[in-house]
Design a protein around this motif. Sequence first.
Motif, PDB file in Angstrom:
ATOM      1  N   THR A  17       0.849  -1.190   0.000  1.00 14.66           N
ATOM      2  CA  THR A  17       0.000   0.000   0.000  1.00 14.66           C
ATOM      3  C   THR A  17       0.883   1.237   0.000  1.00 14.66           C
ATOM      4  N   ILE A  18       0.644   2.076  -0.975  1.00 12.84           N
ATOM      5  CA  ILE A  18       1.365   3.342  -1.088  1.00 12.84           C
ATOM      6  C   ILE A  18       0.360   4.463  -0.837  1.00 12.84           C
ATOM      7  N   GLU A  19       0.719   5.367   0.097  1.00 12.07           N
ATOM      8  CA  GLU A  19      -0.171   6.461   0.467  1.00 12.07           C
ATOM      9  C   GLU A  19       0.377   7.776  -0.049  1.00 12.07           C
ATOM     10  N   ASN A  20      -0.557   8.641  -0.445  1.00 14.14           N
ATOM     11  CA  ASN A  20      -0.175  10.021  -0.722  1.00 14.14           C
ATOM     12  C   ASN A  20      -0.036  10.758   0.603  1.00 14.14           C
ATOM     13  N   ALA A  21       1.020  11.501   0.785  1.00 14.79           N
ATOM     14  CA  ALA A  21       1.256  12.172   2.068  1.00 14.79           C
ATOM     15  C   ALA A  21       0.105  13.114   2.398  1.00 14.79           C
ATOM     16  N   ALA A  22      -0.494  13.794   1.417  1.00 15.64           N
ATOM     17  CA  ALA A  22      -1.581  14.731   1.693  1.00 15.64           C
ATOM     18  C   ALA A  22      -2.823  14.007   2.196  1.00 15.64           C
ATOM     19  N   ASN A  23      -3.028  12.764   2.012  1.00 17.13           N
ATOM     20  CA  ASN A  23      -4.201  11.989   2.410  1.00 17.13           C
ATOM     21  C   ASN A  23      -3.915  11.013   3.541  1.00 17.13           C
ATOM     22  N   LYS A  24      -2.794  11.188   4.221  1.00 15.78           N
ATOM     23  CA  LYS A  24      -2.433  10.273   5.299  1.00 15.78           C
ATOM     24  C   LYS A  24      -3.434  10.429   6.451  1.00 15.78           C
ATOM     25  N   PRO A  25      -4.114   9.353   6.901  1.00 14.82           N
ATOM     26  CA  PRO A  25      -5.147   9.474   7.936  1.00 14.82           C
ATOM     27  C   PRO A  25      -4.571   9.784   9.313  1.00 14.82           C
ATOM     28  N   LYS A  26      -5.426  10.394  10.154  1.00 17.38           N
ATOM     29  CA  LYS A  26      -5.039  10.691  11.540  1.00 17.38           C
ATOM     30  C   LYS A  26      -6.082  10.069  12.464  1.00 17.38           C
ATOM     31  N   PRO A  27      -5.644   9.176  13.333  1.00 19.27           N
ATOM     32  CA  PRO A  27      -6.604   8.520  14.230  1.00 19.27           C
ATOM     33  C   PRO A  27      -7.225   9.528  15.213  1.00 19.27           C
ATOM     34  N   ARG A  28      -8.389   9.153  15.777  1.00 22.11           N
ATOM     35  CA  ARG A  28      -9.054   9.951  16.809  1.00 22.11           C
ATOM     36  C   ARG A  28      -9.101   9.132  18.088  1.00 22.11           C
ATOM     37  N   LEU A  29      -8.503   9.702  19.151  1.00 19.26           N
ATOM     38  CA  LEU A  29      -8.418   9.013  20.438  1.00 19.26           C
ATOM     39  C   LEU A  29      -9.470   9.590  21.389  1.00 19.26           C
ATOM     40  N   THR A  30     -10.285   8.707  21.994  1.00 12.95           N
ATOM     41  CA  THR A  30     -11.299   9.131  22.973  1.00 12.95           C
ATOM     42  C   THR A  30     -11.134   8.306  24.246  1.00 12.95           C
ATOM     43  N   ALA A  31     -11.599   8.893  25.373  1.00 11.70           N
ATOM     44  CA  ALA A  31     -11.557   8.215  26.678  1.00 11.70           C
ATOM     45  C   ALA A  31     -12.938   8.279  27.311  1.00 11.70           C
ATOM     46  N   ASP A  32     -13.389   7.200  27.960  1.00  8.66           N
ATOM     47  CA  ASP A  32     -14.702   7.205  28.590  1.00  8.66           C
ATOM     48  C   ASP A  32     -14.742   8.145  29.791  1.00  8.66           C
ATOM     49  N   LYS A  33     -13.598   8.481  30.370  1.00 11.17           N
ATOM     50  CA  LYS A  33     -13.477   9.490  31.419  1.00 11.17           C
ATOM     51  C   LYS A  33     -12.026   9.898  31.494  1.00 11.17           C
ATOM     52  N   THR A  34     -11.770  11.004  32.132  1.00  7.92           N
ATOM     53  CA  THR A  34     -10.401  11.533  32.207  1.00  7.92           C
ATOM     54  C   THR A  34      -9.776  11.357  33.576  1.00  7.92           C
ATOM     55  N   ILE A  35     -10.544  10.825  34.515  1.00 11.07           N
ATOM     56  CA  ILE A  35     -10.021  10.589  35.856  1.00 11.07           C
ATOM     57  C   ILE A  35     -10.280   9.140  36.207  1.00 11.07           C
ATOM     58  N   THR A  36      -9.233   8.440  36.604  1.00 12.49           N
ATOM     59  CA  THR A  36      -9.392   7.058  37.029  1.00 12.49           C
ATOM     60  C   THR A  36      -9.838   7.037  38.486  1.00 12.49           C
ATOM     61  N   PRO A  37     -10.934   6.371  38.796  1.00  9.63           N
ATOM     62  CA  PRO A  37     -11.290   6.241  40.209  1.00  9.63           C
ATOM     63  C   PRO A  37     -10.302   5.356  40.937  1.00  9.63           C
ATOM     64  N   VAL A  38     -10.341   5.450  42.267  1.00  9.10           N
ATOM     65  CA  VAL A  38      -9.401   4.651  43.066  1.00  9.10           C
ATOM     66  C   VAL A  38      -9.651   3.175  42.784  1.00  9.10           C
ATOM     67  N   GLY A  39      -8.583   2.445  42.332  1.00 10.35           N
ATOM     68  CA  GLY A  39      -8.701   1.025  42.011  1.00 10.35           C
ATOM     69  C   GLY A  39      -9.371   0.740  40.694  1.00 10.35           C
ATOM     70  N   GLY A  40      -9.675   1.756  39.878  1.00 14.47           N
ATOM     71  CA  GLY A  40     -10.377   1.560  38.623  1.00 14.47           C
ATOM     72  C   GLY A  40      -9.483   1.819  37.427  1.00 14.47           C
ATOM     73  N   SER A  41     -10.082   1.966  36.238  1.00 13.96           N
ATOM     74  CA  SER A  41      -9.337   2.151  35.000  1.00 13.96           C
ATOM     75  C   SER A  41     -10.104   3.086  34.092  1.00 13.96           C
ATOM     76  N   VAL A  42      -9.429   3.505  33.016  1.00 16.79           N
ATOM     77  CA  VAL A  42     -10.018   4.341  31.982  1.00 16.79           C
ATOM     78  C   VAL A  42      -9.926   3.589  30.665  1.00 16.79           C
ATOM     79  N   THR A  43     -10.983   3.619  29.865  1.00 11.59           N
ATOM     80  CA  THR A  43     -11.003   2.943  28.562  1.00 11.59           C
ATOM     81  C   THR A  43     -10.672   3.950  27.475  1.00 11.59           C
ATOM     82  N   LEU A  44      -9.609   3.618  26.654  1.00 13.00           N
ATOM     83  CA  LEU A  44      -9.204   4.456  25.529  1.00 13.00           C
ATOM     84  C   LEU A  44      -9.603   3.763  24.240  1.00 13.00           C
TER      85      LEU A  44
END
Length: 868
Positions: A120-147
């Motif tokens: 696969t050869i990509e054109n640099a002008a069309n190179k995709p950029k992923p989107r990162l989301t989190a279900d929350k921005t603060i981890t509760p004590v003993g918990g986790s965050v989903t990315l």
Amino acid sequence: MTIHSVSVSDRNLYKCKFDGGGESEEREIQVEGRRNITLTADSYTIQGQQSVTLTCYVENSAGWKYQWFRQTSTDSARTRLQTADDGESDRFSISQGGIYTCRGWRSDPDAVTPESNAVTIENAANKPKPRLTADKTITPVGGSVTLTCSVDGFADWKYDWFRQTSESSAPQLIRNVNPNRVISVYQGGIYYCRGGRGDSVFYTEDSNKVTIQETVSNKAVVTLQPNGPLIYSGETITVRCEIEGGEDTGWEYEWSENNRVSSQKDKEFRISASSSSNVNFMCKGRRDLYFSTEWSEAVTLRRSLNKAKPTLRADSDIIPVGGSVTLTCSVDSSADWKYYWFRRDSGFSALQSITNVKPVNKVSEGGIYQCRAGRGDPEIFTEDSRAVTVRKTVPNKAVVTVQPNWTEIYSGETIMLRCEIHDGDTEWEYEWKSPRYTYPNNNEYMISKASSYHSGNYRCRGRKKNEHISTEWSADIKLTVSYNPPAAVLTVSPSWLSPGDSVTLSCEVEHPSAGWRFYWYKTVPKLSDYSSIYELLPGSINGTEQDSYIIHGPTHTAGHMCRAGRGDPVYYIQDSKPGFVWSGDVHSAMTLKVSPDRVQHFTNDSVSLSCEGNFTKWRVRWFPEDRYWSDCYYRRFMTGSTCNISSSQQSDAVYWCESGSGEFSNAVNITIQKADIILVSPVHPVIEGQSVTLGCKLKRGELLSVSFYQNDKLIQNDTRRELNISAVSKSDEGFYKCKYSGEESAQSWMSVQAVSRPENSSSLVPLIVGLVCVVVFIILLILLYLYRRSKDSHSVRPIQSESTNQDSATHHMVNLNETQDHIYNSLLHGDVCVYESIRGSEDPENDDYVNSGAQSQNSHLRRTNRQR
């Protein structure tokens, strides 16, 4: 020559069809399945105007030529690319992005390789950029965050995950070529991701960065000093953030005011009542950029531009004998206030300070009390509380009395409540508690026109003038006011008169023992407007305590009414409905005649009633079953001296005549029968010795043989259609009915009246009685004279003459005859001997029979009413 399609599996041989010169021929092409073929690129991204060189390598490549293929996406059609050197070179330059493959082929011997791997050869002008989301921005004590890392437009991505401890630190690869686009993280930091795919991996740009904060177990708490939710004008309060469960050093602080992040970073700060708005405070502690406590619970601080005013309450305003009253002074819910107490003897005396800084104070002395509070350094004071008056109780007892003495009253009545204080009341002022208000000063509480507004409990107490001393509250007196006063109900007994009968009027009220007095009236015709008026009977102008009234010896039909009242001024309830007593005797003053002369009538029969007597004005009245009495003028037709009625519009009723001068005729009972047969019997009593004929009448048709019954006993059954009695006696009185061909009439009462005594014999009775009374009276006077002389001779005090008291019933027995009125007046003034005119039969046994006949007639009326 064009190769349409080739497929290969191991070393099998395939036949392919080649196009050429309009003819085709079949050849065997050997597919070199074991040949290794690899496609590589010197770059996987085309930058600007540059190109990318693809290299197709076939193992043992001598003699091979190359074919190149391109797809724009995984689901698009594959296109073969043309080369300038007819595929002699294993290299191919491209300037467009896409998915590329290659294949080797040769003609001697004919052979073709499988397709290479895809690049696969990509054109640099069309190179995709992923989107990162989190279900929350603060981890509760003993918990986790989903990315979650997402790349739009293409599939088959694998993901690399990175974390930084700060913006300037180097990223750390935490997951490499992870096929999952979702991961869970447990640490604080700065996270981002990228995607890659293909054998010679093509990478997307780096995603956006997400900062995750890790929550520690320490708890943040907002405190206020002084500890109150409200600060007042002039006060300053300290707001502090406390971190529990760890050392108090090394923390940085964040504040939120009314859900907005504040610029305040200190552990504590001071705030004053500069405005009247409320403020919600929250805080949290932070070790570094990514490690912090959770936000504390919100604490609301209310601010006022006014001074605080304490509330003073007393558990009672009366100090019991030997006891005390508890006073409570409070300012909002703060515990930092100090309290100051004051007392004065009157509203004009100076305040006296009481040593006590607690919010509760017990006092045993009457007076006017106030309090105020202060707090802070320097101390800020509240306003003074309202004044509370406490009175000391004395043993005197207050009692509420009611005049008249009943507590169940009706709307419009007048009643007086009085507050009485035992052991003297000359120096007392009075206070009342009614269902709605407190009334001071007067010992009497008048309710002039009662209404439901006045229902409820009443009590009173007394207090000494110019002193804080009072009695306890009296016991409650409950008043009940009703909007529905009872009506008087009159009963008349007997309703049908026999000669010489007395009549008892009874007036009933719902509460007969609640002070009612009774007023008795007779009906007087008023022919000018076809109505009646009522006149008080003798002895009832001021009412009677007894609820009955006896009228001796009436001889005619009459109407009566009663009413009841009580109190001063008198409160009258609704008058009773009229009650009637009827006499069947025909006398010379006025007589009611009925045509046809019979008791029973068919429906639709026409009946004429006429009054005979020497009167210029008269009217016919009737009293039907529904107890509504009326006269001929309103509902019947008058023709001269006759009232014509139609039985189709009439029910069973009693009829009589009234004259303009107040005379009443005899009464007759007329019944309307819906049956096909009736008894023909006279409407008036039959005089002893006269002849009488009873008959039977059909509504349609002629009679042949009729049976007659007296008191349900068969007395005649033959072809005679009438029952003839040549000389009537009392034994012929009773209920009669007839039967014909299975049909039976209703029964009617035939009354037999005894023959009156001659005038000369009856006139001797009062003369003899009078002479006897005179003799007895003279003897009593002589005895009294001798008795008094005997007393005087023995020096004993003379006997004073006293009037003879009659029983209460005597005061209410009134005879309408003037002679009898004189006799009863003599009784009331102590006369010893009186006499009355007496009518009776010559035969005593016959007298008993007449009385029993009258009782039977009354029984007949009651039985007839029940049958209706």
